[in-house]
Design a protein around this motif. Structure first.
Motif, PDB file in Angstrom:
ATOM      1  N   THR A 157     101.627  97.785  24.354  1.00  0.00           N
ATOM      2  CA  THR A 157     102.697  96.998  23.743  1.00  0.00           C
ATOM      3  C   THR A 157     102.136  96.114  22.629  1.00  0.00           C
ATOM      4  O   THR A 157     100.933  95.885  22.556  1.00  0.00           O
ATOM      5  N   SER A 158     103.041  95.638  21.796  1.00  0.00           N
ATOM      6  CA  SER A 158     102.660  94.852  20.636  1.00  0.00           C
ATOM      7  C   SER A 158     101.813  93.637  21.041  1.00  0.00           C
ATOM      8  O   SER A 158     102.125  92.959  22.014  1.00  0.00           O
ATOM      9  N   GLY A 159     100.746  93.402  20.299  1.00  0.00           N
ATOM     10  CA  GLY A 159      99.905  92.229  20.547  1.00  0.00           C
ATOM     11  C   GLY A 159      98.862  92.412  21.641  1.00  0.00           C
ATOM     12  O   GLY A 159      98.187  91.457  22.017  1.00  0.00           O
ATOM     13  N   CYS A 160      98.680  93.641  22.137  1.00  0.00           N
ATOM     14  CA  CYS A 160      97.747  93.827  23.266  1.00  0.00           C
ATOM     15  C   CYS A 160      96.291  93.955  22.810  1.00  0.00           C
ATOM     16  O   CYS A 160      95.393  94.048  23.636  1.00  0.00           O
ATOM     17  N   GLY A 161      96.059  93.996  21.492  1.00  0.00           N
ATOM     18  CA  GLY A 161      94.672  93.992  21.022  1.00  0.00           C
ATOM     19  C   GLY A 161      94.192  95.291  20.398  1.00  0.00           C
ATOM     20  O   GLY A 161      92.995  95.444  20.143  1.00  0.00           O
ATOM     21  N   LYS A 162      95.101  96.212  20.106  1.00  0.00           N
ATOM     22  CA  LYS A 162      94.698  97.516  19.570  1.00  0.00           C
ATOM     23  C   LYS A 162      94.042  97.374  18.188  1.00  0.00           C
ATOM     24  O   LYS A 162      92.936  97.876  17.968  1.00  0.00           O
ATOM     25  N   SER A 163      94.765  96.706  17.276  1.00  0.00           N
ATOM     26  CA  SER A 163      94.232  96.600  15.905  1.00  0.00           C
ATOM     27  C   SER A 163      92.955  95.791  15.884  1.00  0.00           C
ATOM     28  O   SER A 163      92.026  96.105  15.126  1.00  0.00           O
ATOM     29  N   THR A 164      92.894  94.742  16.713  1.00  0.00           N
ATOM     30  CA  THR A 164      91.679  93.924  16.760  1.00  0.00           C
ATOM     31  C   THR A 164      90.500  94.790  17.198  1.00  0.00           C
ATOM     32  O   THR A 164      89.410  94.721  16.622  1.00  0.00           O
ATOM     33  N   THR A 165      90.729  95.641  18.196  1.00  0.00           N
ATOM     34  CA  THR A 165      89.664  96.530  18.671  1.00  0.00           C
ATOM     35  C   THR A 165      89.177  97.424  17.540  1.00  0.00           C
ATOM     36  O   THR A 165      87.979  97.556  17.291  1.00  0.00           O
ATOM     37  N   THR A 192      98.545 103.832  17.594  1.00  0.00           N
ATOM     38  CA  THR A 192      99.926 104.213  17.304  1.00  0.00           C
ATOM     39  C   THR A 192     100.876 103.608  18.323  1.00  0.00           C
ATOM     40  O   THR A 192     100.505 103.333  19.458  1.00  0.00           O
ATOM     41  N   HIS A 193     102.119 103.385  17.862  1.00  0.00           N
ATOM     42  CA  HIS A 193     103.185 102.962  18.781  1.00  0.00           C
ATOM     43  C   HIS A 193     103.986 104.165  19.242  1.00  0.00           C
ATOM     44  O   HIS A 193     104.852 104.038  20.084  1.00  0.00           O
ATOM     45  N   ASP A 194     103.721 105.299  18.627  1.00  0.00           N
ATOM     46  CA  ASP A 194     104.527 106.480  18.919  1.00  0.00           C
ATOM     47  C   ASP A 194     103.831 107.285  20.026  1.00  0.00           C
ATOM     48  O   ASP A 194     102.811 107.932  19.797  1.00  0.00           O
ATOM     49  N   ASP A 211      92.135  79.630  21.245  1.00  0.00           N
ATOM     50  CA  ASP A 211      92.193  79.652  22.714  1.00  0.00           C
ATOM     51  C   ASP A 211      92.593  81.025  23.238  1.00  0.00           C
ATOM     52  O   ASP A 211      92.510  81.278  24.436  1.00  0.00           O
ATOM     53  N   GLU A 212      93.076  81.874  22.340  1.00  0.00           N
ATOM     54  CA  GLU A 212      93.624  83.140  22.806  1.00  0.00           C
ATOM     55  C   GLU A 212      92.554  84.232  22.851  1.00  0.00           C
ATOM     56  O   GLU A 212      91.802  84.420  21.893  1.00  0.00           O
ATOM     57  N   THR A 213      92.493  84.935  23.994  1.00  0.00           N
ATOM     58  CA  THR A 213      91.570  86.065  24.091  1.00  0.00           C
ATOM     59  C   THR A 213      92.343  87.321  23.715  1.00  0.00           C
ATOM     60  O   THR A 213      93.180  87.804  24.474  1.00  0.00           O
TER      61      THR A 213
HETATM   62  N1  LIG Z   1      93.496  86.764  12.617  1.00  0.00           N
HETATM   63  C1  LIG Z   1      94.075  86.371  13.769  1.00  0.00           C
HETATM   64  N2  LIG Z   1      94.190  85.071  14.082  1.00  0.00           N
HETATM   65  C2  LIG Z   1      94.765  84.666  15.227  1.00  0.00           C
HETATM   66  N3  LIG Z   1      95.267  85.510  16.145  1.00  0.00           N
HETATM   67  C3  LIG Z   1      95.198  86.818  15.894  1.00  0.00           C
HETATM   68  C4  LIG Z   1      94.604  87.335  14.688  1.00  0.00           C
HETATM   69  N4  LIG Z   1      94.682  88.681  14.721  1.00  0.00           N
HETATM   70  C5  LIG Z   1      95.292  89.000  15.873  1.00  0.00           C
HETATM   71  N5  LIG Z   1      95.598  87.902  16.586  1.00  0.00           N
HETATM   72  C6  LIG Z   1      96.239  87.870  17.909  1.00  0.00           C
HETATM   73  O1  LIG Z   1      95.498  88.686  18.769  1.00  0.00           O
HETATM   74  C7  LIG Z   1      96.366  89.441  19.618  1.00  0.00           C
HETATM   75  C8  LIG Z   1      96.095  90.910  19.443  1.00  0.00           C
HETATM   76  O2  LIG Z   1      96.511  91.313  18.142  1.00  0.00           O
HETATM   77  P1  LIG Z   1      96.417  92.819  17.629  1.00  0.00           P
HETATM   78  O3  LIG Z   1      96.859  92.822  16.208  1.00  0.00           O
HETATM   79  O4  LIG Z   1      95.087  93.335  17.941  1.00  0.00           O
HETATM   80  O5  LIG Z   1      97.482  93.518  18.556  1.00  0.00           O
HETATM   81  P2  LIG Z   1      98.084  95.002  18.462  1.00  0.00           P
HETATM   82  O6  LIG Z   1      97.999  95.555  19.823  1.00  0.00           O
HETATM   83  O7  LIG Z   1      97.437  95.746  17.367  1.00  0.00           O
HETATM   84  O8  LIG Z   1      99.588  94.661  18.103  1.00  0.00           O
HETATM   85  P3  LIG Z   1     100.674  95.507  17.261  1.00  0.00           P
HETATM   86  O9  LIG Z   1     100.939  96.711  18.071  1.00  0.00           O
HETATM   87  O10 LIG Z   1     101.840  94.562  17.207  1.00  0.00           O
HETATM   88  O11 LIG Z   1     100.066  95.789  15.918  1.00  0.00           O
HETATM   89  C9  LIG Z   1      97.785  89.030  19.250  1.00  0.00           C
HETATM   90  O12 LIG Z   1      98.245  88.089  20.163  1.00  0.00           O
HETATM   91  C10 LIG Z   1      97.633  88.437  17.873  1.00  0.00           C
HETATM   92  O13 LIG Z   1      98.586  87.430  17.664  1.00  0.00           O
END
Ligand SMILES: Nc1ncnc2c1ncn2[C@@H]1O[C@H](COP(=O)(O)OP(=O)(O)OP(=O)(O)O)[C@@H](O)[C@H]1O
Length: 318
Positions: free
Chosen positions: A35-43, A193-195, A13-15
């Protein structure tokens, strides 16, 4: 060139990433912050198809990434992460040579390249080539990870907190290496990066994300001078933003030509930052500095007024 158009990723359900559009030009270093969890690594991981995007388009050099085989795509794109992902049962040299071997480079060329990279990253071959990852410090392992990402000389590099576990001195050293490398090789780099100081120092383009959206992007100076909202302002350092601007502006940009006046004793190099110049002023209790070149020859002068941006045209100097 990397282009994202309206790219979305959902986990249940989470975007996690919500209709973002972003272009990273050839030779540009783009830093993703937020901030943490904003989607950087996913991108980042959608770009090399470690994660498949749900909607929108991602193009590399004009071609949709869905047209590439995922594994072949990842051989073309360097990827360095904080946890390094090194193979524990492989030596350092074997880990670094992974992609060139997959690309079937001749063994001698792989060995040469591995040794070149180990030199570049400050890992003496005789000491480190035959070690296993468990025999490395966190920082050494990260360097091996960066070397591995660079090994096949990819045009595109994705780096996710690649210097996260390093002490500040090593980190600054590697940042300088990356800047130097970038000025010579002009890779297209997306860097998470967080820095904030690291992002400001390295990025050509800074992209601020919040809850899966891009809230602002532009050059570090543009964002520091005109943050779009309070969130961006506070992420960029709040009241410290002025000093952060000083940290990415060079002395040479503000110095005045030598005048007939007596030159101050306190000096600063022309390539130093305004922040470093301020530090010299504090230390030396001076409000004027002589600016010197590599041979320590005075080539100009810098006043506190010029540093803070008053009298930029040189008027009002006293
Ligand atoms: N494999 C996954 N399954 C479910 N949710 C995920 C998965 N990967 C990431 N998420 C969720 O997607 C959102 C974005 O995650 P992402 O890792 O892209 O954030 P981030 O900005 O890189 O965070 P951080 O700075 O903490 O590394 C978060 O809410 C995370 O919980």
């Amino acid at each position: 060139m990397i282009e994202l158009k309206g790219v979305t990723k959902r986990f249940g359900d989470e975007t996690a990433v919500d209709a973002i559009s972003l272009t990273v030009k050839p030779g540009e270093l783009c830093a993703l912050v937020g901030t943490s969890g904003c989607g950087k690594s996913t991108t980042l991981r959608m770009i090399n198809r470690l994660i498949e995007h749900d909607e929108g388009e991602i193009h590399i050099d004009g071609r949709p990434i869905r047209e590439f085989d995922g594994r072949l795509l990842r051989r073309r794109i360097g990827y360095a992460i904080q946890s390094t992902g090194l193979f524990p049962h492989w030596t350092v040299a074997r880990n670094i040579g992974l992609v060139p071997r997959l690309l079937k480079w001749p063994a001698a060329r792989v060995r040469e390249r591995v040794e070149e990279l180990m030199g570049l990253l400050g890992l003496p071959v005789d000491q480190f080539a035959d070690r296993y990852p468990a025999q490395l410090s966190g920082g050494q392992a990260q360097r091996v990870g960066v070397a591995r990402a660079l090994a096949a000389d990819p045009d595109i590099l994705l780096m996710d907190e690649p210097f996260g576990a390093l002490d500040p001195i090593t980190r600054e050293g590697l940042q300088a290496e990356l800047r130097d490398l970038q000025s010579r090789l002009r890779k297209t780099i997306v860097f998470v990066t967080h820095d904030m100081d690291e992002a400001l120092a390295l990025a050509d383009r800074l992209v601020v994300m919040k809850a899966g959206h891009i809230v602002q992007q532009g050059t570090p100076l543009a964002l520091l001078r005109a943050p779009a909202d309070d969130f961006v302002a506070s992420l960029l350092g709040g009241d410290d933003r002025g000093l952060k601007e000083a940290a990415i502006t060079q002395v040479a940009e503000r110095m005045l030509p030598l005048s007939p006046r007596l030159l101050p004793q306190a000096r600063v190099h022309r390539d130093a930052t305004l922040r470093q110049a301020l530090a010299v002023m504090f230390r030396e209790h001076a409000d004027r500095l002589a600016v010197v070149d590599d041979e320590a020859m005075p080539i100009g002068e810098l006043s506190l007024r010029r540093i803070v941006g008053a009298g930029r045209d040189g008027s009002g100097e006293s």
